[in-house]
Design an enzyme around this catalytic site. Sequence first.
Site, short mmCIF file in Angstrom:
data_model
loop_
_atom_site.label_atom_id
_atom_site.label_comp_id
_atom_site.label_asym_id
_atom_site.label_seq_id
_atom_site.Cartn_x
_atom_site.Cartn_y
_atom_site.Cartn_z
N ASN A 125 26.06 43.12 45.71
CA ASN A 125 26.20 41.94 44.85
C ASN A 125 27.26 41.06 45.49
O ASN A 125 28.44 41.36 45.42
CB ASN A 125 26.63 42.38 43.44
CG ASN A 125 26.92 41.19 42.54
OD1 ASN A 125 26.65 40.05 42.90
ND2 ASN A 125 27.46 41.46 41.36
N GLU B 111 28.28 50.19 35.47
CA GLU B 111 29.46 49.61 36.09
C GLU B 111 30.61 49.57 35.08
O GLU B 111 30.69 48.61 34.28
CB GLU B 111 29.16 48.17 36.56
CG GLU B 111 28.09 48.09 37.63
CD GLU B 111 28.28 46.87 38.53
OE1 GLU B 111 28.27 47.05 39.75
OE2 GLU B 111 28.44 45.74 38.00
N GLY C 220 36.14 45.76 41.26
CA GLY C 220 37.08 44.93 42.03
C GLY C 220 38.52 45.41 41.94
O GLY C 220 39.44 44.70 42.34
N LYS D 251 28.17 38.19 44.67
CA LYS D 251 28.88 37.32 43.72
C LYS D 251 28.98 35.90 44.30
O LYS D 251 28.04 35.45 44.96
CB LYS D 251 30.24 37.93 43.38
CG LYS D 251 30.11 39.40 42.93
CD LYS D 251 31.34 40.00 42.34
CE LYS D 251 31.04 41.44 41.94
NZ LYS D 251 32.15 42.10 41.26
N GLU E 134 30.66 40.38 34.55
CA GLU E 134 31.32 39.07 34.73
C GLU E 134 30.57 38.00 33.96
O GLU E 134 31.17 37.07 33.41
CB GLU E 134 31.40 38.74 36.23
CG GLU E 134 32.47 39.60 36.91
CD GLU E 134 32.20 39.90 38.36
OE1 GLU E 134 31.37 39.25 38.99
OE2 GLU E 134 32.86 40.85 38.87
N SER F 243 34.01 49.50 42.72
CA SER F 243 34.85 49.97 43.83
C SER F 243 34.19 51.04 44.69
O SER F 243 34.85 51.96 45.17
CB SER F 243 36.21 50.44 43.31
OG SER F 243 36.92 49.36 42.71
N HIS G 227 25.40 41.34 34.19
CA HIS G 227 26.62 41.77 34.89
C HIS G 227 27.83 41.52 33.98
O HIS G 227 27.87 40.54 33.24
CB HIS G 227 26.77 41.03 36.22
CG HIS G 227 27.84 41.64 37.07
ND1 HIS G 227 29.18 41.35 36.88
CD2 HIS G 227 27.79 42.55 38.07
CE1 HIS G 227 29.89 42.06 37.75
NE2 HIS G 227 29.07 42.79 38.48
P1 13P Z 1 33.20 45.93 43.56
O1 13P Z 1 32.35 46.84 44.41
O2 13P Z 1 33.86 44.84 44.33
O3 13P Z 1 34.14 46.73 42.69
O4 13P Z 1 32.20 45.18 42.55
C1 13P Z 1 31.29 45.92 41.82
C2 13P Z 1 30.34 45.01 41.16
O5 13P Z 1 30.68 44.27 40.25
C3 13P Z 1 28.95 45.00 41.65
O6 13P Z 1 28.11 44.33 40.78
#
Ligand code: 13P
Length: 248
Positions: free
Chosen positions: A9, A163, A169, A11, A93, A209, A91
């Site tokens: 992803n 997740e 992150g 982002k 976010e 992560s 997601h």
């Molecule tokens: P990270 O791997 O940067 O923690 O992000 C995970 C994520 O949100 C994937 O959709």
Amino acid sequence: MRKPMLAGNWKMNKTRDEAISFILAVEGKLPDSVDCVVCAPAIILRDLVKRRTTLQIGAQNMNQNDSGAYTGEISPVMLRDTEVEYVILGHSERRAYYNETNESVNAKIKKALEFDLKPIVCVGEVLEEREAGSTNAVLKEQITKGFDGVKISNPENVIVAYEPVWAIGTGKSATSEMAEDACSYIRSVLKDMYGEAISNNIRILYGGSVNTKNVNELMSMPNIDGGLVGGASLKADSFVELCNACAK
Ligand code: 13P
């Protein structure tokens, strides 16, 4: 047998040139036995689809309407037209910053399947919910409401990503036992809704992560079928390494 999957992803990262360099760098290095996917910003999807080889392409969000007055949104018709295969839905976010709810995720899953897009549906608890012992209750609500009335005829085309929000992150991944417990619980909720044959064929990914150091242990867990990876998917080398780890 569920085919392993590693989805990056990206982002809100990468220009068109950076994304094309990535595609060229991973070409010929990805295992056939794994569905290797990058979910890229909408504006560069067409460029990536044109150049895809074993790497598959997905979007990061989609509106639940076919067309209309929704300024700035991307419709399922447009994603179908762009020939992407996957779309991330719900997601954390988007739930946190753009008012995505279980109800909107539900409408989007239905639309994605109607347009032959494979949804990657994200669920997961925030830290307070984990500390309060309500992780399973949160996951159950997200899955039952998210999939309410969703007909699944091809379970291999439906992906759920667990997740935990506190692991995204932060560099602080869930332990493989925590991730397995949550993924196996998600599968049990899907089994109650759809029965064993379907729930056994839905892939469940872990995200939060994931990196080249923890991927092997996470992937050794029976209910974890792959990863949804943010930061570590941005560099071609680590993406290739993660995809190959999923092949084992
Ligand atoms: P990270 O791997 O940067 O923690 O992000 C995970 C994520 O949100 C994937 O959709």
